[in-house]
Design a protein around this motif. Structure first.
Motif, PDB file in Angstrom:
ATOM      1  N   SER A  15      32.141  33.865  42.514  1.00 13.35           N
ATOM      2  CA  SER A  15      33.169  33.437  41.550  1.00 13.35           C
ATOM      3  C   SER A  15      33.022  31.939  41.312  1.00 13.35           C
ATOM      4  CB  SER A  15      34.570  33.706  42.096  1.00 13.35           C
ATOM      5  OG  SER A  15      34.731  35.078  42.394  1.00 13.35           O
TER       6      SER A  15
ATOM      7  N   THR B  43      46.899  35.400  42.275  1.00 13.26           N
ATOM      8  CA  THR B  43      46.325  34.995  43.569  1.00 13.26           C
ATOM      9  C   THR B  43      46.725  33.554  43.874  1.00 13.26           C
ATOM     10  OG1 THR B  43      44.402  36.427  43.249  1.00 13.26           O
ATOM     11  CG2 THR B  43      44.198  34.730  44.932  1.00 13.26           C
TER      12      THR B  43
ATOM     13  N   TRP C 233      43.284  33.090  50.794  1.00 10.00           N
ATOM     14  CA  TRP C 233      44.000  33.535  49.599  1.00 10.00           C
ATOM     15  C   TRP C 233      44.841  34.770  49.871  1.00 10.00           C
ATOM     16  CZ3 TRP C 233      42.455  38.473  48.633  1.00 10.00           C
ATOM     17  CH2 TRP C 233      41.158  38.844  48.962  1.00 10.00           C
TER      18      TRP C 233
ATOM     19  N   THR D 209      36.360  35.059  38.129  1.00 10.35           N
ATOM     20  CA  THR D 209      36.082  35.833  39.351  1.00 10.35           C
ATOM     21  C   THR D 209      34.848  36.721  39.146  1.00 10.35           C
ATOM     22  OG1 THR D 209      36.982  37.404  40.956  1.00 10.35           O
ATOM     23  CG2 THR D 209      37.722  37.676  38.690  1.00 10.35           C
TER      24      THR D 209
ATOM     25  N   SER E 126      44.676  41.211  34.398  1.00 12.36           N
ATOM     26  CA  SER E 126      45.361  42.161  35.284  1.00 12.36           C
ATOM     27  C   SER E 126      46.804  41.708  35.479  1.00 12.36           C
ATOM     28  CB  SER E 126      44.644  42.265  36.634  1.00 12.36           C
ATOM     29  OG  SER E 126      44.999  41.198  37.480  1.00 12.36           O
TER      30      SER E 126
ATOM     31  N   SER F 123      48.070  40.832  38.263  1.00 15.51           N
ATOM     32  CA  SER F 123      48.074  40.218  39.586  1.00 15.51           C
ATOM     33  C   SER F 123      48.102  38.685  39.533  1.00 15.51           C
ATOM     34  CB  SER F 123      46.820  40.632  40.355  1.00 15.51           C
ATOM     35  OG  SER F 123      46.611  42.009  40.218  1.00 15.51           O
TER      36      SER F 123
ATOM     37  N   LEU G 193      31.567  34.799  46.951  1.00 17.39           N
ATOM     38  CA  LEU G 193      31.527  36.045  46.178  1.00 17.39           C
ATOM     39  C   LEU G 193      30.775  35.862  44.867  1.00 17.39           C
ATOM     40  CD1 LEU G 193      35.261  37.166  46.593  1.00 17.39           C
ATOM     41  CD2 LEU G 193      33.249  38.254  47.629  1.00 17.39           C
TER      42      LEU G 193
ATOM     43  N   VAL H  63      34.534  39.435  41.046  1.00 16.82           N
ATOM     44  CA  VAL H  63      34.970  40.772  41.479  1.00 16.82           C
ATOM     45  C   VAL H  63      36.413  40.988  41.044  1.00 16.82           C
ATOM     46  CG1 VAL H  63      33.446  40.792  43.511  1.00 16.82           C
ATOM     47  CG2 VAL H  63      35.766  39.874  43.721  1.00 16.82           C
ATOM     48  N   THR H  64      36.806  42.264  41.004  1.00 19.75           N
ATOM     49  CA  THR H  64      38.203  42.581  40.694  1.00 19.75           C
ATOM     50  C   THR H  64      38.632  43.829  41.451  1.00 19.75           C
ATOM     51  OG1 THR H  64      39.764  43.212  38.944  1.00 19.75           O
ATOM     52  CG2 THR H  64      37.453  43.787  38.574  1.00 19.75           C
ATOM     53  N   ALA H  65      39.905  43.891  41.779  1.00 13.55           N
ATOM     54  CA  ALA H  65      40.466  45.076  42.430  1.00 13.55           C
ATOM     55  C   ALA H  65      40.852  46.118  41.384  1.00 13.55           C
ATOM     56  CB  ALA H  65      41.687  44.666  43.248  1.00 13.55           C
ATOM     57  N   THR H  66      40.686  45.803  40.124  1.00 16.99           N
ATOM     58  CA  THR H  66      41.060  46.707  39.027  1.00 16.99           C
ATOM     59  C   THR H  66      39.803  47.274  38.364  1.00 16.99           C
ATOM     60  OG1 THR H  66      40.955  45.045  37.266  1.00 16.99           O
ATOM     61  CG2 THR H  66      42.997  45.129  38.558  1.00 16.99           C
TER      62      THR H  66
ATOM     63  N   ASN I 135      31.979  30.197  44.836  1.00 15.65           N
ATOM     64  CA  ASN I 135      32.311  30.656  46.199  1.00 15.65           C
ATOM     65  C   ASN I 135      31.339  31.727  46.697  1.00 15.65           C
ATOM     66  OD1 ASN I 135      33.186  33.194  45.300  1.00 15.65           O
ATOM     67  ND2 ASN I 135      35.360  32.656  45.324  1.00 15.65           N
TER      68      ASN I 135
ATOM     69  N   TRP J 217      45.972  35.817  36.606  1.00 17.65           N
ATOM     70  CA  TRP J 217      44.875  36.583  35.987  1.00 17.65           C
ATOM     71  C   TRP J 217      45.253  37.067  34.600  1.00 17.65           C
ATOM     72  CZ3 TRP J 217      40.765  35.504  38.586  1.00 17.65           C
ATOM     73  CH2 TRP J 217      40.871  35.234  39.954  1.00 17.65           C
TER      74      TRP J 217
ATOM     75  N   TYR K 194      39.239  29.811  36.150  1.00 17.55           N
ATOM     76  CA  TYR K 194      38.613  30.571  37.235  1.00 17.55           C
ATOM     77  C   TYR K 194      37.950  31.806  36.638  1.00 17.55           C
ATOM     78  CZ  TYR K 194      38.260  32.060  42.149  1.00 17.55           C
ATOM     79  OH  TYR K 194      37.800  32.402  43.405  1.00 17.55           O
TER      80      TYR K 194
ATOM     81  N   ASN L 170      37.736  32.377  51.227  1.00 16.40           N
ATOM     82  CA  ASN L 170      36.609  32.004  50.355  1.00 16.40           C
ATOM     83  C   ASN L 170      36.173  30.589  50.676  1.00 16.40           C
ATOM     84  OD1 ASN L 170      37.806  33.838  47.482  1.00 16.40           O
ATOM     85  ND2 ASN L 170      35.978  34.268  48.651  1.00 16.40           N
TER      86      ASN L 170
HETATM   87  C1  BTN Z   1      42.524  41.379  40.081  1.00 18.39           C
HETATM   88  O1  BTN Z   1      41.623  42.069  40.568  1.00 18.39           O
HETATM   89  O2  BTN Z   1      43.655  41.845  39.831  1.00 18.39           O
HETATM   90  C2  BTN Z   1      42.275  39.954  39.705  1.00 18.39           C
HETATM   91  C3  BTN Z   1      41.037  39.369  40.275  1.00 18.39           C
HETATM   92  C4  BTN Z   1      41.148  39.037  41.733  1.00 18.39           C
HETATM   93  C5  BTN Z   1      39.906  38.406  42.303  1.00 18.39           C
HETATM   94  C6  BTN Z   1      40.028  38.058  43.763  1.00 18.39           C
HETATM   95  S1  BTN Z   1      41.084  36.660  44.068  1.00 18.39           S
HETATM   96  C7  BTN Z   1      40.511  36.533  45.716  1.00 18.39           C
HETATM   97  C8  BTN Z   1      39.034  36.852  45.707  1.00 18.39           C
HETATM   98  N1  BTN Z   1      38.250  35.640  45.461  1.00 18.39           N
HETATM   99  C9  BTN Z   1      37.621  35.698  44.311  1.00 18.39           C
HETATM  100  O3  BTN Z   1      36.877  34.789  43.894  1.00 18.39           O
HETATM  101  N2  BTN Z   1      37.892  36.825  43.669  1.00 18.39           N
HETATM  102  C10 BTN Z   1      38.728  37.698  44.456  1.00 18.39           C
END
Ligand code: BTN
Length: 147
Positions: free
Chosen positions: A37, A98, A118, A56, A94, A96, A35, A58-61, A33, A91, A54, A139
């Protein structure tokens, strides 16, 4: 003779255009995608159920990113192509989850594109923090190795 050549030319153009527009969207395979991922979707069964993994970018953590499982469902009632679908990523690194929902399109060059939206639900400690627990975004996925 010239008429026959012209006829064959028109026929081949028409067939070419038809095969472009008739190209099917298939979710199976590897995707990347906007990003960076990546995800891998293994076979879709007759009910439209599919699974995969999957990774990813990036992460929000602050946790270390790990590959995570995905479970999805493809809408199979529509036989006109360009189907809708949804999938959930649980995930592993984490607290979380999605959910993605989208549609598989074939563009004018015959390239498959997954347009998705998402919702990322993060765990919060208390109900007062619920308001900030859900992120939303879009995405766009393209195939890594065209099939
Ligand atoms: C988290 O950070 O708790 C888990 C990883 C989240 C990644 C997000 S999901 C939506 C967006 N699209 C991606 O490919 N990654 C981020």
């Amino acid at each position: 003779m010239r008429q026959a050549t012209l006829f064959l030319l028109v026929l081949s153009l028409a067939l070419g255009a038809h095969s472009l527009s008739a190209k099917k969207c298939s979710l199976t395979g590897q995707w990347i995608n906007d990003l960076g991922s990546t995800m891998k979707i293994t076979a879709v069964n007759k009910n439209g159920d599919f699974s995969g993994s999957y990774l990813t970018a990036v992460t929000a953590t602050s946790n270390q990113i790990q590959e995570s499982p995905l479970q999805g469902s493809l809408q199979r009632k529509n036989q006109k192509g360009q189907p809708t679908f949804g999938f959930t990523v649980n995930w592993t690194f984490s607290d979380s989850v999605t959910v993605f929902t989208g549609q598989c399109f074939v563009d004018k060059n015959g390239k498959e594109i997954l347009k998705t939206m998402w919702l990322l639900r993060s765990r919060v400690d208390d109900i007062e923090s619920d308001w900030k627990a859900t992120r939303v975004g879009i995405n766009v996925f393209t195939r890594i190795q065209p099939e």
